[in-house]
Motif scaffolding. Sequence first.
Motif, mmCIF file in Angstrom:
data_model
loop_
_atom_site.group_PDB
_atom_site.id
_atom_site.type_symbol
_atom_site.label_atom_id
_atom_site.label_comp_id
_atom_site.label_asym_id
_atom_site.label_seq_id
_atom_site.Cartn_x
_atom_site.Cartn_y
_atom_site.Cartn_z
ATOM 1 N N THR A 57 -21.118 11.184 8.124
ATOM 2 C CA THR A 57 -20.144 12.217 8.489
ATOM 3 C C THR A 57 -20.274 12.712 9.924
ATOM 4 O O THR A 57 -19.321 13.245 10.481
ATOM 5 N N ASP A 58 -21.445 12.549 10.542
ATOM 6 C CA ASP A 58 -21.679 13.122 11.874
ATOM 7 C C ASP A 58 -22.359 12.070 12.736
ATOM 8 O O ASP A 58 -23.576 11.874 12.656
ATOM 9 N N VAL A 59 -21.578 11.371 13.576
ATOM 10 C CA VAL A 59 -22.095 10.272 14.394
ATOM 11 C C VAL A 59 -21.845 10.561 15.863
ATOM 12 O O VAL A 59 -20.721 10.909 16.258
ATOM 13 N N VAL A 60 -22.885 10.410 16.671
ATOM 14 C CA VAL A 60 -22.780 10.580 18.126
ATOM 15 C C VAL A 60 -23.255 9.295 18.784
ATOM 16 O O VAL A 60 -24.290 8.737 18.399
ATOM 17 N N LEU A 61 -22.503 8.817 19.766
ATOM 18 C CA LEU A 61 -22.847 7.592 20.492
ATOM 19 C C LEU A 61 -23.365 7.945 21.890
ATOM 20 O O LEU A 61 -22.660 8.578 22.678
ATOM 21 N N VAL A 62 -24.600 7.536 22.180
ATOM 22 C CA VAL A 62 -25.181 7.663 23.522
ATOM 23 C C VAL A 62 -25.133 6.281 24.156
ATOM 24 O O VAL A 62 -25.820 5.358 23.712
ATOM 25 N N THR A 63 -24.315 6.143 25.183
ATOM 26 C CA THR A 63 -24.107 4.832 25.798
ATOM 27 C C THR A 63 -23.763 4.996 27.261
ATOM 28 O O THR A 63 -23.488 6.115 27.722
ATOM 29 N N ALA A 64 -23.770 3.897 28.011
ATOM 30 C CA ALA A 64 -23.401 3.910 29.428
ATOM 31 C C ALA A 64 -21.992 3.361 29.584
ATOM 32 O O ALA A 64 -21.678 2.299 29.037
ATOM 33 N N GLU A 83 -18.257 11.034 18.355
ATOM 34 C CA GLU A 83 -18.521 11.892 19.513
ATOM 35 C C GLU A 83 -19.230 11.050 20.565
ATOM 36 O O GLU A 83 -20.154 10.289 20.259
ATOM 37 N N LEU A 84 -18.822 11.179 21.809
ATOM 38 C CA LEU A 84 -19.310 10.309 22.868
ATOM 39 C C LEU A 84 -20.173 11.099 23.851
ATOM 40 O O LEU A 84 -19.789 12.175 24.318
ATOM 41 N N CYS A 85 -21.358 10.571 24.157
ATOM 42 C CA CYS A 85 -22.243 11.153 25.168
ATOM 43 C C CYS A 85 -22.533 10.047 26.173
ATOM 44 O O CYS A 85 -23.316 9.122 25.896
ATOM 45 N N ALA A 86 -21.881 10.098 27.333
ATOM 46 C CA ALA A 86 -21.885 8.970 28.268
ATOM 47 C C ALA A 86 -22.955 9.104 29.338
ATOM 48 O O ALA A 86 -23.159 10.165 29.925
ATOM 49 N N PRO A 120 -32.489 10.477 35.780
ATOM 50 C CA PRO A 120 -32.831 11.596 34.889
ATOM 51 C C PRO A 120 -31.785 11.736 33.787
ATOM 52 O O PRO A 120 -30.590 11.538 34.020
ATOM 53 N N LEU A 121 -32.230 12.093 32.585
ATOM 54 C CA LEU A 121 -31.312 12.251 31.464
ATOM 55 C C LEU A 121 -30.720 13.649 31.427
ATOM 56 O O LEU A 121 -31.399 14.637 31.717
ATOM 57 N N ASP A 122 -29.459 13.698 31.054
ATOM 58 C CA ASP A 122 -28.808 14.976 30.804
ATOM 59 C C ASP A 122 -29.514 15.653 29.625
ATOM 60 O O ASP A 122 -29.966 14.996 28.687
#
Length: 454
Positions: A57-64, A83-86, A120-122
């Motif tokens: 139910t709750d998916v977040v994608l960490v990608t470039a 949800e996208l975290c770029a 550096p990571l956000d």
Amino acid sequence: MSGPLVVVGDTLLDIDVDGSADRLCPEAPVPVVDVGREWHRPGGAGLAARLAARSATDVVLVTALGDDEGGARLTRLLAGEVELCALPLEGETVRKTRIRAAGQSVVRLDHGDGRAVHGPLDERVVSLLRSASAILVADYGRGVASHPRIRELLAETSAPVVWDPHPRGGPPVPGAALVTPNDGEAAKFAGEPGTPGELAERLRAEWSAGAVAVTVGSRGAVLADGSGTRTTPVPNGARVPASVRPDTCGAGDRFASAVAAALFEGADLDAAVTSAVESAARFVAAGAATALSEPAEPAVAREPGLSGFELADRIRRRGGRVVATGGCFDILHPGHVTLLRHARELGDALIVCVNSDESVRRLKGPGRPVVTAADRVRVLRALESVDAVVVFDESSPVEVLRTLRPDVWVKGGDYAGADLPEAEVVREGGGRIALVPTVEGYSTTRLIETVSNG
């Protein structure tokens, strides 16, 4: 569950160029592909995240993602799905283009040199990895999974980490709950041949992993953990019919995403692997990754006043391929939608032949259809895969097909070509029969019985 299922890895742009190949190039013995239509979808970690969202139910994608047209296209394709975290990408978005004729791959073209920037990571990324309830790493060797700070966070987490490795990528972090190579990848990682069970045990020790599941295609998966080695077969009900040559693109992503989603929901390892084997098999039977593609642009301009017969003539005059399929389509369900999507990929326009209300009553009984022909036509015409609809009154579409003369007549894989009353007339018109996989578990009759007994 306190946090999301986080998918970490490299996202690619997958492109399928569909066409027909009826002749060889005069300069060399290679097929000439007449391009019909182009389809786009997220690949790599993007595909894994979309598939994980089917089960969690709750998916977040960490990608470039790159600052180019490919990156923008991927952002649009993923919008609303996860949800996208770029992260920043240096270079051009990687694009993998399959050239296909009649549903079969002819060649693949790879473009793009993009790699994740190891800066550096956000704080958002750090927070996500620390709060995740489960993590899936889809490592395609483009730098996200090898980011030093990301690897530190993955090694520190108490959440189960499922690692889907790639020969171009690095090793999983020590302590991963499950690593999921296929049998070919496992042999490469181990550096020597062996049975799937031997390879799983060897890699589990080498990677200091909690478990390794080596996927072996239609045979399922071989799991090795601290209690030994065991095989999880594909259930009979999820197998692809022997008469169908499946497209397995994305099957590994489906297996890994289903395992991660099951662990996210609290399943134990054996139950998660069993669920993933079945999910991957059904995914392949339903058309694999191609079923998640979107058209780059419409192949046929829809004209409300154009009949199916007029459309067929127009496509033929352009040198295109006409595809047709038929049925009652009483209460449209995912099995219908998948069949129509597959059928549309086989040519330049799909015309659906639909039984009239009287025809359905003769075939199904006085209580059918549930949905009138006018409404069934309206729903079918609203689908992206359908270009025109023709209604017929007979019990079989033979007479319609005699006039329509499709190049391809499509039926579900549970039919045999010799059993179709319309097979002869299709072949007389120069066409062929194509059987596509059916999606198990869907039936209009079963849906009606379920509602009636509700």
